[in-house]
Design a protein around this motif. Structure first.
Motif, short mmCIF file in Angstrom:
data_model
loop_
_atom_site.label_atom_id
_atom_site.label_comp_id
_atom_site.label_asym_id
_atom_site.label_seq_id
_atom_site.Cartn_x
_atom_site.Cartn_y
_atom_site.Cartn_z
N UNK A 97 0.82 -1.21 0.00
CA UNK A 97 0.00 0.00 0.00
C UNK A 97 0.86 1.26 0.00
N UNK A 98 2.07 1.17 0.47
CA UNK A 98 2.96 2.32 0.55
C UNK A 98 4.35 1.86 0.90
N UNK A 99 5.24 2.81 1.07
CA UNK A 99 6.62 2.46 1.39
C UNK A 99 6.71 1.82 2.77
N UNK A 100 7.66 0.91 2.91
CA UNK A 100 7.85 0.20 4.17
C UNK A 100 8.29 1.16 5.27
N UNK A 101 7.70 1.05 6.45
CA UNK A 101 8.14 1.90 7.55
C UNK A 101 9.51 1.47 8.09
N UNK A 102 9.88 0.20 7.84
CA UNK A 102 11.16 -0.35 8.32
C UNK A 102 11.79 -1.20 7.22
N UNK A 103 12.41 -0.60 6.21
CA UNK A 103 12.92 -1.34 5.06
C UNK A 103 13.90 -2.47 5.38
N UNK A 104 14.57 -2.39 6.52
CA UNK A 104 15.52 -3.45 6.88
C UNK A 104 14.84 -4.62 7.59
N UNK A 105 13.56 -4.49 7.88
CA UNK A 105 12.80 -5.53 8.58
C UNK A 105 12.04 -6.37 7.55
N UNK A 106 12.58 -7.55 7.24
CA UNK A 106 12.02 -8.38 6.17
C UNK A 106 10.55 -8.76 6.36
N UNK A 107 10.08 -9.10 7.55
CA UNK A 107 8.67 -9.49 7.68
C UNK A 107 7.66 -8.38 7.34
N UNK A 108 8.07 -7.13 7.41
CA UNK A 108 7.13 -6.04 7.13
C UNK A 108 7.45 -5.33 5.81
N UNK A 109 8.37 -5.91 5.02
CA UNK A 109 8.83 -5.24 3.81
C UNK A 109 8.79 -6.17 2.60
N UNK A 110 8.34 -5.63 1.48
CA UNK A 110 8.40 -6.32 0.19
C UNK A 110 9.32 -5.48 -0.70
N UNK A 111 10.37 -6.10 -1.19
CA UNK A 111 11.27 -5.42 -2.13
C UNK A 111 10.73 -5.63 -3.55
N UNK A 112 10.72 -4.55 -4.32
CA UNK A 112 10.29 -4.61 -5.71
C UNK A 112 11.41 -4.06 -6.57
N UNK A 113 11.92 -4.89 -7.46
CA UNK A 113 12.97 -4.48 -8.39
C UNK A 113 12.31 -4.26 -9.74
N UNK A 114 12.37 -3.04 -10.24
CA UNK A 114 11.79 -2.69 -11.54
C UNK A 114 12.93 -2.50 -12.53
N UNK A 115 12.80 -3.15 -13.70
CA UNK A 115 13.77 -3.00 -14.78
C UNK A 115 13.03 -2.32 -15.93
N UNK A 116 13.57 -1.19 -16.39
CA UNK A 116 12.92 -0.41 -17.46
C UNK A 116 13.94 0.02 -18.50
N UNK A 117 13.47 0.22 -19.71
CA UNK A 117 14.33 0.81 -20.72
C UNK A 117 14.57 2.27 -20.35
N UNK A 118 15.74 2.78 -20.66
CA UNK A 118 16.05 4.17 -20.33
C UNK A 118 15.02 5.11 -20.94
N UNK A 119 14.55 4.80 -22.12
CA UNK A 119 13.57 5.67 -22.78
C UNK A 119 12.18 5.62 -22.12
N UNK A 120 11.95 4.64 -21.26
CA UNK A 120 10.68 4.55 -20.55
C UNK A 120 10.67 5.37 -19.26
N UNK A 121 11.84 5.86 -18.87
CA UNK A 121 11.95 6.59 -17.61
C UNK A 121 11.28 7.94 -17.70
#
Length: 102
Positions: free
Chosen positions: A78-102
């Motif tokens: 729903x929003x950014x993690x309040x504790x990014x280093x805490x794995x149980x409350x955080x989902x990491x999302x890696x987005x790969x995009x073409x430079x021209x899509x930025x």
């Protein structure tokens, strides 16, 4: 943060991998090589990693320039993690995009 981001980026495990439409439309061989370049990225410096979190990079493969970015969300996405280093409350999302899509 750096170790968690590196582990996720190198393995694509422990989070979600998102490809933009442009990356998904690349020929399979180019897309595979591009994703391997993201996994192997190690050229972090003060310009592309000012906070030392290893959460952004740019790669070029077969003439295709792409960016990748890791964001950390709460467990409900729903929003950014309040504790990014805490794995149980955080989902990491890696987005790969073409430079021209930025």
């Amino acid at each position: 943060m750096r170790a968690l981001n590196d582990t996720f980026r190198r393995s694509f495990s422990g989070g979600r991998l998102m490809l933009t439409a442009g990356v998904a439309a690349l020929p399979e061989a180019t897309r595979t090589t591009l994703l391997m370049a993201v996994r192997g990225f190690e050229r972090f410096d003060a310009n592309n990693d000012p906070h030392g979190e290893h959460d952004f990079g740019a790669v070029t493969v077969d003439g295709v320039r792409a960016f990748w970015k890791i964001d950390t969300y709460d467990s409900e996405l729903h929003g950014h993690s309040p504790y990014p280093a805490d794995l149980p409350v955080t989902v990491r999302v890696l987005t790969v995009m073409l430079a021209e899509e930025y």
